[in-house]
Scaffold this active site. Structure first.
Site, PDB file in Angstrom:
ATOM      1  N   THR A   1      -2.311  -0.475  -3.914  1.00 25.69           N
ATOM      2  CA  THR A   1      -3.417   0.338  -3.667  1.00 25.69           C
ATOM      3  C   THR A   1      -2.420   1.786  -3.080  1.00 25.69           C
ATOM      4  O   THR A   1      -1.549   2.230  -2.188  1.00 25.69           O
ATOM      5  CB  THR A   1      -4.784   0.074  -2.437  1.00 25.69           C
ATOM      6  OG1 THR A   1      -5.815   1.053  -2.561  1.00 25.69           O
ATOM      7  CG2 THR A   1      -4.230  -0.160  -1.412  1.00 25.69           C
TER       8      THR A   1
ATOM      9  N   ALA B   1       0.400  -1.382  -0.235  1.00 23.62           N
ATOM     10  CA  ALA B   1      -0.042   0.261  -0.164  1.00 23.62           C
ATOM     11  C   ALA B   1       1.164   1.052  -0.144  1.00 23.62           C
ATOM     12  O   ALA B   1       2.004   1.414  -0.078  1.00 23.62           O
ATOM     13  CB  ALA B   1      -0.692  -0.140   1.660  1.00 23.62           C
ATOM     14  N   CYS B   2      -0.009   2.221  -0.792  1.00 21.53           N
ATOM     15  CA  CYS B   2       1.007   3.892  -0.556  1.00 21.53           C
ATOM     16  C   CYS B   2       2.324   3.294  -1.226  1.00 21.53           C
ATOM     17  O   CYS B   2       1.789   3.219  -2.365  1.00 21.53           O
ATOM     18  CB  CYS B   2       0.958   3.643   1.136  1.00 21.53           C
ATOM     19  SG  CYS B   2       1.736   5.678   1.391  1.00 21.53           S
ATOM     20  N   ILE B   3       3.550   4.006  -0.166  1.00 24.05           N
ATOM     21  CA  ILE B   3       4.459   3.606  -1.106  1.00 24.05           C
ATOM     22  C   ILE B   3       4.895   2.261  -1.081  1.00 24.05           C
ATOM     23  O   ILE B   3       6.501   2.947  -2.298  1.00 24.05           O
ATOM     24  CB  ILE B   3       5.843   5.174  -0.569  1.00 24.05           C
ATOM     25  CG1 ILE B   3       6.708   5.586  -1.070  1.00 24.05           C
ATOM     26  CG2 ILE B   3       5.825   4.629   1.251  1.00 24.05           C
ATOM     27  CD1 ILE B   3       6.266   5.898  -2.850  1.00 24.05           C
TER      28      ILE B   3
END
Length: 217
Positions: free
Chosen positions: A190, A135-137
């Site tokens: 995501t 997720a994210c970075i």
């Protein structure tokens, strides 16, 4: 019951794991009927950020495993002890710690290097074709692990996407509540707080990511 390994990168969005993303991931794993075990590298984190001011605090240093234990309520092990055979899937929440402590993407971009113990664990999941969600970075880490034009997302940030593509992945723009699935690699990503404006938006994508990963397991 399916069992998920969760790799954390500290405690706090600017120098460790994003706390909301980590907790939402753990909650989603349990809500979808699986169990989890948290892991983190046992090493000094890159630096310490004062989350009230956003300034770097050079007066102290912190250990990634010790800080991650704050989120895991003490139930955590060194990532060097992660036995992939004991788990059905992997989840890696974001926060800048994923790009600072799990790998060096935050400083090195296309020349990013992955922490040795993290690389061993994550590559075993990839090589075993066990599903994983980043997720994210954290997909910047996945880019180094999978390469081979694997499809993934960090949202819509062009500069970050270019760095990820330079690591051998293929970035796909994605809205906050959605996921990108590479079926061949069994990789789900995501944007989470790369785009999320509040915890509800982050929840939608993370919940979908976890549910999809468990469905592949």
């Amino acid at each position: 019951m399916k069992k998920v390994a969760v790799i954390l990168s500290g405690c706090g969005v600017f120098d460790g794991a994003e706390v909301h993303e980590a907790v939402l991931s753990l909650l989603a794993i349990r809500q979808h009927g699986a169990a989890y075990q948290c892991f983190a590298p046992d090493k000094v984190q890159l630096h310490v950020i004062d989350h009230l001011t956003g300034n770097e605090d050079n007066s102290q240093s912190r250990n990634v495993l010790v800080e991650s234990a704050r989120i895991a309520r003490g139930e955590i092990k060194p990532v060097s002890e992660l036995n992939v055979e004991e788990f059905d899937a992997l989840i890696v929440p974001g926060g800048f710690g994923a790009a600072k402590n799990l790998c060096t993407f935050a400083n090195d971009g296309a020349d990013s290097k992955v922490d040795e113990d993290v690389a061993v664990a994550c590559k075993k999941f990839a090589d075993s074709k066990k599903p994983a969600g980043y997720a994210c970075i954290a997909p910047a880490l996945a880019a180094s692990i999978y390469g081979n034009q694997v499809k993934l997302t960090i949202g819509t940030d062009e500069a970050t996407a270019e760095g990820i593509n330079a690591l051998g992945a293929k970035h796909v723009n994605c809205p906050v509540e959605e996921i990108i699935i590479d079926s061949d690699a069994k990789l789900v990503t995501t944007p989470a707080y790369m785009l999320a404006q509040d915890i509800l938006e982050a929840h939608k994508g993370i919940n979908k990511m976890v549910q999809t990963v468990l469905g592949m397991a």
